[in-house]
Scaffold this active site. Structure first.
Site, mmCIF file in Angstrom:
data_model
loop_
_atom_site.group_PDB
_atom_site.id
_atom_site.type_symbol
_atom_site.label_atom_id
_atom_site.label_comp_id
_atom_site.label_asym_id
_atom_site.label_seq_id
_atom_site.Cartn_x
_atom_site.Cartn_y
_atom_site.Cartn_z
ATOM 1 N N ARG A 82 -41.237 -59.084 -10.200
ATOM 2 C CA ARG A 82 -39.614 -59.497 -10.185
ATOM 3 C C ARG A 82 -38.882 -58.335 -10.150
ATOM 4 O O ARG A 82 -39.407 -57.247 -10.090
ATOM 5 C CB ARG A 82 -39.217 -60.259 -11.421
ATOM 6 C CG ARG A 82 -39.318 -59.426 -12.433
ATOM 7 C CD ARG A 82 -38.619 -59.902 -13.726
ATOM 8 N NE ARG A 82 -38.781 -59.131 -14.973
ATOM 9 C CZ ARG A 82 -38.316 -57.891 -15.283
ATOM 10 N NH1 ARG A 82 -37.298 -57.544 -14.224
ATOM 11 N NH2 ARG A 82 -38.563 -57.317 -16.065
ATOM 12 N N GLY A 84 -35.706 -55.737 -10.808
ATOM 13 C CA GLY A 84 -35.101 -55.168 -12.310
ATOM 14 C C GLY A 84 -35.948 -54.390 -12.809
ATOM 15 O O GLY A 84 -37.132 -53.614 -12.116
ATOM 16 N N GLY A 155 -33.896 -61.987 -13.569
ATOM 17 C CA GLY A 155 -34.810 -61.244 -12.845
ATOM 18 C C GLY A 155 -35.485 -62.094 -11.697
ATOM 19 O O GLY A 155 -35.776 -63.350 -11.983
ATOM 20 N N GLY A 166 -36.293 -65.744 -13.167
ATOM 21 C CA GLY A 166 -35.209 -66.567 -13.455
ATOM 22 C C GLY A 166 -34.420 -65.867 -14.483
ATOM 23 O O GLY A 166 -33.767 -64.896 -14.386
ATOM 24 N N VAL A 167 -33.963 -66.621 -15.624
ATOM 25 C CA VAL A 167 -33.258 -66.023 -16.635
ATOM 26 C C VAL A 167 -33.639 -65.975 -17.969
ATOM 27 O O VAL A 167 -34.495 -66.677 -17.957
ATOM 28 C CB VAL A 167 -31.847 -67.017 -16.384
ATOM 29 C CG1 VAL A 167 -31.130 -67.046 -14.991
ATOM 30 C CG2 VAL A 167 -31.938 -68.467 -16.913
ATOM 31 N N CYS A 184 -33.031 -53.161 -19.355
ATOM 32 C CA CYS A 184 -32.613 -53.129 -17.761
ATOM 33 C C CYS A 184 -32.084 -51.678 -17.553
ATOM 34 O O CYS A 184 -31.198 -51.538 -16.461
ATOM 35 C CB CYS A 184 -31.422 -54.035 -17.675
ATOM 36 S SG CYS A 184 -32.048 -55.922 -17.790
#
Length: 219
Positions: A82, A84, A155, A166-167, A184
């Protein structure tokens, strides 16, 4: 397991299936299931899926993660495809994995990320929490006097125009677990949760808010 998912012979549905896991799901298992479902969606063999779950305590590293941001590997660390940097997942955090067909919705990565952010912002409104974007910082933030804390992260990975990952919304996790990383890559600000903000929400409450807000944002 991948076999848990219904494989369809009919075209992809426009309204996603919702799945809620009532047990902690190991990250490698979740990743394998996401990848399998995303491939099936891309091939027209399965419908879209929103999967709500919790993980046992882990750290995950996105494609932009810096090794220096892993301060204390007290939990298993997973390298993932992902976008990030480093993030934490664990009990008390609602993770929402979104496997959506952007080719049928809107093949625009920027718009999709914006919609994920809006999904979180709208869900937080259900608890009278004002979540906000910040230029140059990933995630959703809340202003707390002179300080700002992150209450949710996101991400994304997209393959053949199908999304996965997702979240993650902090409901009531152990916030000390975030101290093993620089979340992050942001050192100047902290992390919070609904509980830390004085909102006594249950995971079921959050699930209702996420579903309502998803339909508002994504249709």
């Amino acid at each position: 397991m991948v076999s848990e998912f219904l494989i369809l012979d009919t075209p992809v549905k426009t309204r996603p299936e919702w799945k809620i896991s009532d047990h902690q799901v190991a990250y490698p298992e979740a990743l394998a299931e996401m990848e399998a479902r995303a491939a099936a969606i891309a091939e027209g063999r399965a419908g879209e899926l929103i999967w709500l779950l919790e993980h046992p305590p882990i750290y995950t590293a996105g494609t932009s993660a810096q090794d220096s941001d892993l301060l204390d590997a007290r939990f298993p660390v997973y390298r993932t495809g992902r976008g990030g940097q480093f993030t934490y997942h664990g009990p008390g955090q609602r993770v929402g994995y979104a496997m959506l067909d952007l080719k049928r919705r809107k093949p625009d990565v920027r718009a999709y990320v914006h919609d994920l952010e809006q999904w979180l912002i709208e869900a937080l409104k259900e608890f009278n929490v004002k979540g906000e974007r910040r230029e140059g910082r990933v995630g959703i933030w809340v202003q707390r006097g002179l300080r700002e804390d992150k209450v949710a992260a996101l991400g994304v990975r997209i393959k053949r125009w199908v999304t996965f990952h997702g979240v993650a919304l902090n409901v009531d996790p152990d916030l000390s677990h975030f101290s093993g990383i620089v979340p992050c890559g942001v050192r100047a600000h902290g992390v919070t949760s609904l509980a830390d903000l004085g909102v006594p929400a249950t995971m079921a409450d959050v699930d209702v808010a996420l579903k309502k807000s998803f339909e508002k944002v994504f249709g």
